[in-house]
Design a protein around this motif. Structure first.
Motif, PDB file in Angstrom:
ATOM      1  N   UNK A  82       0.793  -1.210   0.000  1.00  0.00           N
ATOM      2  CA  UNK A  82       0.000   0.000   0.000  1.00  0.00           C
ATOM      3  C   UNK A  82       0.827   1.262   0.000  1.00  0.00           C
ATOM      4  N   UNK A  83       2.084   1.160  -0.507  1.00  0.00           N
ATOM      5  CA  UNK A  83       2.946   2.336  -0.515  1.00  0.00           C
ATOM      6  C   UNK A  83       2.518   3.361  -1.536  1.00  0.00           C
ATOM      7  N   UNK A  84       1.618   2.997  -2.417  1.00  0.00           N
ATOM      8  CA  UNK A  84       1.196   3.944  -3.439  1.00  0.00           C
ATOM      9  C   UNK A  84       0.196   4.957  -2.904  1.00  0.00           C
ATOM     10  N   UNK A  85      -0.277   4.781  -1.686  1.00  0.00           N
ATOM     11  CA  UNK A  85      -1.205   5.757  -1.140  1.00  0.00           C
ATOM     12  C   UNK A  85      -2.537   5.122  -0.798  1.00  0.00           C
ATOM     13  N   UNK A  86      -3.522   5.921  -0.418  1.00  0.00           N
ATOM     14  CA  UNK A  86      -4.809   5.375  -0.001  1.00  0.00           C
ATOM     15  C   UNK A  86      -5.602   4.743  -1.127  1.00  0.00           C
ATOM     16  N   UNK A  87      -5.326   5.081  -2.369  1.00  0.00           N
ATOM     17  CA  UNK A  87      -6.079   4.507  -3.482  1.00  0.00           C
ATOM     18  C   UNK A  87      -5.502   3.144  -3.832  1.00  0.00           C
ATOM     19  N   UNK A  88      -6.268   2.113  -3.586  1.00  0.00           N
ATOM     20  CA  UNK A  88      -5.771   0.758  -3.797  1.00  0.00           C
ATOM     21  C   UNK A  88      -5.520   0.436  -5.251  1.00  0.00           C
ATOM     22  N   UNK A  89      -6.140   1.209  -6.160  1.00  0.00           N
ATOM     23  CA  UNK A  89      -5.959   0.924  -7.582  1.00  0.00           C
ATOM     24  C   UNK A  89      -4.694   1.529  -8.159  1.00  0.00           C
ATOM     25  N   UNK A  90      -4.047   2.397  -7.384  1.00  0.00           N
ATOM     26  CA  UNK A  90      -2.829   3.045  -7.878  1.00  0.00           C
ATOM     27  C   UNK A  90      -1.695   2.034  -7.960  1.00  0.00           C
ATOM     28  N   UNK A  91      -0.824   2.219  -8.931  1.00  0.00           N
ATOM     29  CA  UNK A  91       0.311   1.322  -9.132  1.00  0.00           C
ATOM     30  C   UNK A  91       1.601   2.118  -9.196  1.00  0.00           C
TER      31      UNK A  91
END
Length: 378
Positions: free
Chosen positions: A132-141
């Motif tokens: 989850x290092x990409x932030x709160x948006x789980x869809x981010x890659x």
């Protein structure tokens, strides 16, 4: 106690064929296969751009997962990392942020290491996404981008031509050295050295015309690249010629064992010296095949950066080989205190009865023959 084979030549020859030759073959297979089978990163110099939290987490993860694989160097920005790659300080660099990873590679330095860094970059991105290092948006890659700072020739994308050239160069150089050291028509040492230099220069030019003119694998710094190829041939052939002048046929076998069966598999030409087992990389870089392969990379793709040490190694072997060619036969001709051929000849002539006017002529012809033999061996 007498050996049961001491009076049986057929038994001795059978023992050599059944015991000694398989042992030698097994050793040769080990020398070639072991470094290739144990190829893995060992303290490979890699740059890390920035000192942020993402970079710190990446370094900690790599140290934990691949202990001893990388030797990390920190750089403030990508431009500094690029300069370090071009100067041969590191093989590549990782620029890591919260949303993307940029992998700076140099396939010209090693296609194996460049591929490895690309895989490492992708692994870091996958791990960061899972955590989850990409932030709160789980869809981010995490986006991974690869940039070739020093690309290899397009005609040789995997570096196969480059790595394949080391072995035949080594063989040809030993053949040149063996021929020059045993040719009876080359009466004086400087004749041998001059012939060796011209032959290696011509062979180096031929190798360059094949590697670049026909296959396009060495596209930069044409004259310097030809000079390096010639120097590699000179260093190996001079060593072989010098050992033959010192040890005779045993010198040819020693030079072949040293350069072909040790220098070639330990050169790291197919991957990188830092990918070989510890100790093997140092041995390989102190021998002409390994030092020559590294210097050829430095010259053909990196403007000679990082090549001073390899150049010194080749120069050292060349000087030692030239010295042995010049003085080897004089050193080994006779043991100290032994009578020279001329002295023995004079003693035998003086003991013969005088034979009229023909005797001085025979003595003169005999001395002239000795002088010619001295010229041949000198």
């Amino acid at each position: 106690m007498r050996s049961p084979l001491s009076g049986n030549p057929a038994g001795r020859e059978a023992a050599v064929a059944v015991l000694v030759l398989p042992l030698v073959i097994s050793l040769v297979v080990l020398l070639f296969a072991w470094p290739a089978g144990r190829t893995a990163p060992r303290d490979v110099p890699v740059g890390i751009v920035g000192t942020g939290a993402a970079s710190q987490h990446a370094v900690e993860g790599l140290v934990h997962e691949k202990p001893g694989a990388f030797d990390f160097h920190l750089y403030p920005d990508q431009q500094a990392a690029r300069s370090a790659i071009e100067n041969r300080d590191v093989y590549g660099a990782l620029a890591i942020s919260a949303h993307d990873i940029t992998v700076l590679t140099a396939p010209a330095a090693s296609t194996s290491v460049a591929q490895l860094l690309g895989e490492v970059g992708q692994q870091l991105a996958d791990r960061a996404a899972q955590q989850g290092a990409a932030g709160p948006q789980s869809s981010a890659k995490i986006h991974v981008r690869a940039l070739d700072v020093v690309p290899i020739a397009a005609e040789d994308p995997r570096g196969v031509v480059f790595s394949s050239a080391v072995f035949p160069l080594t063989i040809c150089a030993i053949l040149i050295g063996a021929f020059v050291s045993t040719a009876r028509g080359l009466r004086r040492p400087w004749h041998r050295l001059l012939t060796l230099l011209v032959a290696c220069g011509a062979a180096g030019l031929g190798a360059y015309l094949v590697a670049q003119g026909f296959l396009g694998a060495l596209p930069h710094d044409h004259v310097a690249t030809w000079a390096v190829l010639s120097l590699v041939l000179i260093s190996i052939s001079a060593t072989a010629a010098g050992l033959v002048r010192l040890l005779g046929q045993a010198g040819l076998g020693l030079s072949a064992a040293l350069m072909v069966f040790v220098g070639n598999p330990f050169s790291g030409a197919g991957s990188a010296p830092d990918m070989l087992p510890k100790g093997v990389d140092d041995v390989g870089q102190w021998l002409p095949p390994g030092a020559g392969a590294s210097l050829l990379r430095d010259t053909a793709y990196f403007d000679g950066n990082g090549g001073s040490g390899h150049l010194a190694v080749l120069a050292l072997w060349t000087v030692c080989g030239f010295t042995a060619v010049m003085f080897g036969r004089r050193i080994t001709r006779q043991a100290p205190g032994a009578k020279t051929g001329a002295t023995a000849s004079g003693a035998s002539l003086s003991s013969l009865p005088a034979s009229g006017a023909a005797s001085p002529d025979r003595r003169h012809a005999h001395a002239h023959a000795h002088a010619r033999r001295d010229d041949d061996d000198g």
